[in-house]
Design a protein around this motif. Sequence first.
Motif, PDB file in Angstrom:
ATOM      1  N   CYS A   1       0.846  -1.202   0.000  1.00  0.00           N
ATOM      2  CA  CYS A   1       0.000   0.000   0.000  1.00  0.00           C
ATOM      3  C   CYS A   1       0.877   1.247   0.000  1.00  0.00           C
ATOM      4  N   ASP A   2       0.601   2.155  -0.941  1.00  0.00           N
ATOM      5  CA  ASP A   2       1.231   3.475  -0.892  1.00  0.00           C
ATOM      6  C   ASP A   2       0.211   4.397  -0.217  1.00  0.00           C
ATOM      7  N   VAL A   3       0.526   4.835   0.990  1.00  0.00           N
ATOM      8  CA  VAL A   3      -0.478   5.575   1.779  1.00  0.00           C
ATOM      9  C   VAL A   3      -0.807   6.940   1.183  1.00  0.00           C
ATOM     10  N   ARG A   4      -0.014   7.382   0.179  1.00  0.00           N
ATOM     11  CA  ARG A   4      -0.305   8.676  -0.465  1.00  0.00           C
ATOM     12  C   ARG A   4      -1.534   8.594  -1.366  1.00  0.00           C
ATOM     13  N   ASP A   5      -1.915   7.364  -1.717  1.00  0.00           N
ATOM     14  CA  ASP A   5      -2.964   7.157  -2.712  1.00  0.00           C
ATOM     15  C   ASP A   5      -4.240   6.675  -2.006  1.00  0.00           C
ATOM     16  N   PRO A   6      -5.274   7.537  -1.917  1.00  0.00           N
ATOM     17  CA  PRO A   6      -6.467   7.147  -1.154  1.00  0.00           C
ATOM     18  C   PRO A   6      -7.149   5.897  -1.695  1.00  0.00           C
TER      19      PRO A   6
ATOM     20  N   ASP B   1      -8.140  -3.863  15.618  1.00  0.00           N
ATOM     21  CA  ASP B   1      -8.404  -3.231  16.916  1.00  0.00           C
ATOM     22  C   ASP B   1      -7.349  -2.164  17.214  1.00  0.00           C
ATOM     23  N   VAL B   2      -6.195  -2.337  16.578  1.00  0.00           N
ATOM     24  CA  VAL B   2      -5.047  -1.459  16.835  1.00  0.00           C
ATOM     25  C   VAL B   2      -4.536  -0.946  15.503  1.00  0.00           C
ATOM     26  N   ILE B   3      -4.386   0.379  15.387  1.00  0.00           N
ATOM     27  CA  ILE B   3      -3.862   0.975  14.153  1.00  0.00           C
ATOM     28  C   ILE B   3      -2.669   1.845  14.547  1.00  0.00           C
ATOM     29  N   ILE B   4      -1.520   1.544  13.972  1.00  0.00           N
ATOM     30  CA  ILE B   4      -0.332   2.374  14.247  1.00  0.00           C
ATOM     31  C   ILE B   4       0.110   3.033  12.950  1.00  0.00           C
ATOM     32  N   ASN B   5      -0.055   4.339  12.882  1.00  0.00           N
ATOM     33  CA  ASN B   5       0.378   5.112  11.722  1.00  0.00           C
ATOM     34  C   ASN B   5       1.837   5.503  11.922  1.00  0.00           C
ATOM     35  N   ASN B   6       2.700   4.705  11.313  1.00  0.00           N
ATOM     36  CA  ASN B   6       4.140   4.823  11.527  1.00  0.00           C
ATOM     37  C   ASN B   6       4.886   5.180  10.237  1.00  0.00           C
ATOM     38  N   ALA B   7       4.271   4.930   9.080  1.00  0.00           N
ATOM     39  CA  ALA B   7       4.957   5.181   7.802  1.00  0.00           C
ATOM     40  C   ALA B   7       5.326   6.658   7.685  1.00  0.00           C
ATOM     41  N   ALA B   8       6.501   6.929   7.135  1.00  0.00           N
ATOM     42  CA  ALA B   8       6.935   8.331   6.976  1.00  0.00           C
ATOM     43  C   ALA B   8       8.010   8.424   5.918  1.00  0.00           C
ATOM     44  N   GLY B   9       8.222   9.640   5.456  1.00  0.00           N
ATOM     45  CA  GLY B   9       9.339   9.947   4.569  1.00  0.00           C
ATOM     46  C   GLY B   9       9.988  11.225   5.067  1.00  0.00           C
ATOM     47  N   ASN B  10      11.290  11.334   4.864  1.00  0.00           N
ATOM     48  CA  ASN B  10      12.005  12.500   5.381  1.00  0.00           C
ATOM     49  C   ASN B  10      13.400  12.556   4.762  1.00  0.00           C
ATOM     50  N   PHE B  11      13.979  13.734   4.691  1.00  0.00           N
ATOM     51  CA  PHE B  11      15.408  13.904   4.408  1.00  0.00           C
ATOM     52  C   PHE B  11      15.801  15.311   4.833  1.00  0.00           C
TER      53      PHE B  11
ATOM     54  N   ASN C   1       7.724  19.294  -5.639  1.00  0.00           N
ATOM     55  CA  ASN C   1       7.443  17.852  -5.515  1.00  0.00           C
ATOM     56  C   ASN C   1       8.108  17.244  -4.276  1.00  0.00           C
ATOM     57  N   ALA C   2       9.240  17.800  -3.879  1.00  0.00           N
ATOM     58  CA  ALA C   2       9.879  17.317  -2.637  1.00  0.00           C
ATOM     59  C   ALA C   2       8.956  17.615  -1.453  1.00  0.00           C
ATOM     60  N   TRP C   3       8.439  18.834  -1.408  1.00  0.00           N
ATOM     61  CA  TRP C   3       7.495  19.216  -0.347  1.00  0.00           C
ATOM     62  C   TRP C   3       6.270  18.298  -0.359  1.00  0.00           C
ATOM     63  N   LYS C   4       5.739  18.082  -1.561  1.00  0.00           N
ATOM     64  CA  LYS C   4       4.503  17.297  -1.701  1.00  0.00           C
ATOM     65  C   LYS C   4       4.758  15.842  -1.298  1.00  0.00           C
ATOM     66  N   THR C   5       5.910  15.332  -1.667  1.00  0.00           N
ATOM     67  CA  THR C   5       6.205  13.919  -1.374  1.00  0.00           C
ATOM     68  C   THR C   5       6.178  13.656   0.128  1.00  0.00           C
ATOM     69  N   ILE C   6       6.860  14.500   0.887  1.00  0.00           N
ATOM     70  CA  ILE C   6       6.935  14.267   2.346  1.00  0.00           C
ATOM     71  C   ILE C   6       5.586  14.538   3.013  1.00  0.00           C
ATOM     72  N   THR C   7       4.956  15.642   2.644  1.00  0.00           N
ATOM     73  CA  THR C   7       3.682  15.965   3.310  1.00  0.00           C
ATOM     74  C   THR C   7       2.585  14.968   2.903  1.00  0.00           C
TER      75      THR C   7
ATOM     76  N   ILE D   1       3.106  11.692   2.244  1.00  0.00           N
ATOM     77  CA  ILE D   1       3.299  10.431   2.996  1.00  0.00           C
ATOM     78  C   ILE D   1       2.850  10.645   4.445  1.00  0.00           C
ATOM     79  N   VAL D   2       3.358  11.718   5.047  1.00  0.00           N
ATOM     80  CA  VAL D   2       3.215  11.861   6.500  1.00  0.00           C
ATOM     81  C   VAL D   2       1.812  12.335   6.880  1.00  0.00           C
TER      82      VAL D   2
END
Length: 333
Positions: A114-119, A137-147, A157-163, A165-166
């Motif tokens: 799953c790519d979380v950027r894509d609804p 029962d448990v959802i942990i939103n842990n996926a992220a991107g950063n540099f 696009n760099a701004w859009k990519t990180i925001t 994902i996160v």
Amino acid sequence: MAARVVGRTGRLAAVVRSSAVRLQSRLHGSTGLRSGSQANFFPPLEDAMLPSGSFNNRMALITGGGTGLGRAMTATLSQLGAQCIIASRKLDVLQRTAEEISSQTGNKVHAVQCDVRDPQAVSQCVDQIEALTGLPDVIINNAAGNFVCPSERLSPNAWKTITDIVLNGTAFVTLELGKRLIQNQKGASFLAITTIYAESGSGFVVPSASAKAGVEALYKSLAAEWGRYGHRFNIIQPGPIRTKGAFSRLDPTGAFEKAMIDRIPTGRLGTPAEIANLAAYVSSNYASWMSGAVIRFDGGEYVSLAGEFNELRSVTPDQWKLLEAMIRKTKGS
Ligand SMILES: CC/C=C\C/C=C\C=C\C(=O)SCCNC(=O)CCNC(=O)[C@H](O)C(C)(C)COP(=O)(O)OP(=O)(O)OC[C@H]1O[C@@H](n2cnc3c(N)ncnc32)[C@H](O)[C@@H]1OP(=O)(O)O
Ligand SMILES: NC(=O)C1=CN([C@@H]2O[C@H](COP(=O)(O)OP(=O)(O)OC[C@H]3O[C@@H](n4cnc5c(N)ncnc54)[C@H](OP(=O)(O)O)[C@@H]3O)[C@@H](O)[C@H]2O)C=CC1
């Protein structure tokens, strides 16, 4: 007389300054002095903290669960009896992690791409989860991107990519699951992994700081709104914990790590097992009264960075005698 006082004050200030510089350079040197000594007071424990079986008959979704901190959280929840689903972009990585953890704990771990950027992808991922285990029962939103990157070098696009994902990724996963859980009248624990600079902001990771701050606003807001549906929302802000994903993008030369350790009062980085234990507790029924909480988990780094006078740690007892004498001698303002 005044000249003598001024002269002495100037000499003392120079002594304090040069000794602080010496101490700082020793701390930043390759010996890692403070991590070698202070850290001895704070040894990390690696075992699962909760009683075994704490997550029996519970389903947990961990985004970004194939690597780093997400993997450690998955391992701990699985060890405690949960059936886990890990979701991210790289199916091969997810499958390898799922097999390794399942074979160690005896509890099934499912891998879902799953790519979380894509609804739409998120919606299909939740369809798959429903078919595999039912709603979690448990959802942990842990996926992220950063540099790390000076903000003037960021492309749109760099701004859009990180925001995307996160912030958007966390929102898409949370809203899709939330709606279906509400429809099914099922309660759940939602946890978001942010970072200490979500609160302060930070230069050089501005898209991440902005998006993580948004995630915190999202989770605090939903904690207030969706308690009536049986949903809890909490946030963990980790300080630095060595993972390949984070350190290769935030400290590519390794030069920054010593500076981080030097300013952490517990004298060391955190470990994946420590955050996994905290995440397990927050997601467990032992924490069923916890909602809307923001838990800073950073060995004291945040307050160490914030305090105006914290650099005075490097003043020696002899220097303090002199400083105190000077202060006591002062009369009036
Ligand atoms: C030391 C630790 C201390 C404290 C830690 C505190 C907080 C930590 C927070 C974290 O989130 S750590 C977790 C980090 N983990 C990851 O980032 C894993 C996932 N990351 C990735 O997959 C990539 O790094 C990604 C985020 C760039 C996304 O990959 P994707 O393939 O989707 O993107 P692209 O490679 O196509 O790039 C998109 C866009 O960004 C520009 N870009 C990429 N890297 C940089 C860079 N280093 N500097 C500047 N710009 C960059 C890239 O050029 C693209 O823009 P353009 O299309 O060229 O305009
Ligand atoms: N390590 C640290 O010092 C700190 C980490 N954190 C936070 O902890 C969390 C975990 O980070 P860490 O384990 O260090 O780093 P990792 O890089 O190992 O974890 C990030 C995970 O996110 C997944 N991911 C990235 N983009 C997407 C996407 N578009 N869709 C779905 N999944 C995606 C990656 O999997 P894939 O590539 O397969 O998609 C990866 O498994 C993050 O939220 C991070 O911000 C916060 C503070 C400190």
